[in-house]
Scaffold this active site. Structure first.
Site, PDB file in Angstrom:
ATOM      1  CB  CYS A  43      -0.918   0.011   1.217  1.00 42.86           C
ATOM      2  SG  CYS A  43      -2.089   1.404   1.216  1.00 42.86           S
ATOM      3  CG  ASP A  45      -0.870   4.045   5.258  1.00 43.51           C
ATOM      4  OD1 ASP A  45      -0.012   4.612   5.970  1.00 43.51           O
ATOM      5  OD2 ASP A  45      -2.071   3.957   5.570  1.00 43.51           O
ATOM      6  NE  ARG A  47      -1.124   4.794   8.664  1.00 44.69           N
ATOM      7  CZ  ARG A  47      -2.395   4.469   8.935  1.00 44.69           C
ATOM      8  NH1 ARG A  47      -2.848   4.591  10.168  1.00 44.69           N
ATOM      9  NH2 ARG A  47      -3.176   4.028   7.978  1.00 44.69           N
ATOM     10  CG  HIS A  99      -1.619  -1.051   5.875  1.00 39.98           C
ATOM     11  ND1 HIS A  99      -2.206  -0.056   6.622  1.00 39.98           N
ATOM     12  CD2 HIS A  99      -1.785  -0.688   4.581  1.00 39.98           C
ATOM     13  CE1 HIS A  99      -2.683   0.874   5.808  1.00 39.98           C
ATOM     14  NE2 HIS A  99      -2.453   0.514   4.563  1.00 39.98           N
ATOM     15  CB  CYS A 102      -5.853  -0.432   4.508  1.00 36.72           C
ATOM     16  SG  CYS A 102      -5.505   0.170   2.844  1.00 36.72           S
TER      17      CYS A 102
END
Ligand code: CO
Length: 219
Positions: A43, A45, A47, A99, A102
């Site tokens: 992803c 993302d 993080r 994750h 999400c």
């Protein structure tokens, strides 16, 4: 106002110096070739900084990231990355890593609208529809969302395996294992979804196990 992002550029100089202090030839060696053993599909993302969280150095991992780590049969961006990784770099492992928490999956589940991206996230809706009976059994939204994050990884692992690039590589005897992992943004830990597939037969068996588990087929 700092318009040049000096802080990031300074960070970069310090980072490069740190690596060079450990291995003076590190970057000059890398400039000639890359021989990564892994392709990471994850992803976008912020993080989930893939190379960092598995503690690998530049040159170790080929990476493709998009919102909600989707592998679509018509996405030439992802397919091109896969083709180059398989045919040219000859990676041995393809890791599909989702994750928990999400945002893409959350948006799809809550029917939030953000614009263009809603169309990309339609693919999550397909997964939600496919497993709706199984998902209805979870007591809380959190539990259901965790389950969808995991199911989404599994679906993408199957998409990777069911792709002509991987199928043809397997057919010609190239060793590639496709893995399904999920990352906890709250504890920094990766979890193996016990889905490591190296053959068409293993993939079919895994699909059947998931279909049984989720009630899509009955034993
Ligand atoms: Co995400």
């Amino acid at each position: 106002m700092n318009q040049k992002l000096d802080e990031l550029l300074a960070n970069n100089r310090a980072w490069a110096a740190r690596i060079k202090s450990q291995d003076p030839d590190f970057f000059s060696k890398l400039s000639n070739q890359q021989t990564p053993r892994y392709l990471w599909i994850g992803c976008a993302d912020s993080r989930v900084p893939c190379t960092q969280l598995v503690d690998l150095l530049p040159g170790d991992m080929f990476v493709h990231r998009n919102v909600a780590n989707l592998v679509l049969h018509t996405d030439f961006n992802c397919l091109s990355v896969m083709q180059y990784a398989i045919d040219v770099l000859q990676v041995e492992h393809i890791i599909v890593c989702g994750h928990y928490r999400c945002g893409g999956i959350q948006a799809a589940m809550r029917h939030q609208e953000f614009g263009l991206i809603d169309n990309w996230l339609r693919h999550i809706h397909d997964t939600l529809n496919k497993y709706q009976n199984y998902l209805a059994a979870f007591a809380t939204e959190d539990q259901r969302m965790n389950a969808v994050c995991e199911l989404n990884v599994m679906e993408q692992v199957f998409n990777v395996c069911d792709n002509t690039l991987v199928r043809n590589a397997w057919r010609r005897g190239q060793k590639i294992t496709v893995h399904g992992w999920i990352y906890g943004v709250e504890d920094g830990l990766l979890r193996d979804l016990d889905l490591s597939l190296s053959t068409v037969e293993e993939m079919k068996a895994a699909v059947q196990r998931l279909d049984l588990k989720t009630g899509l087929i009955v034993a």
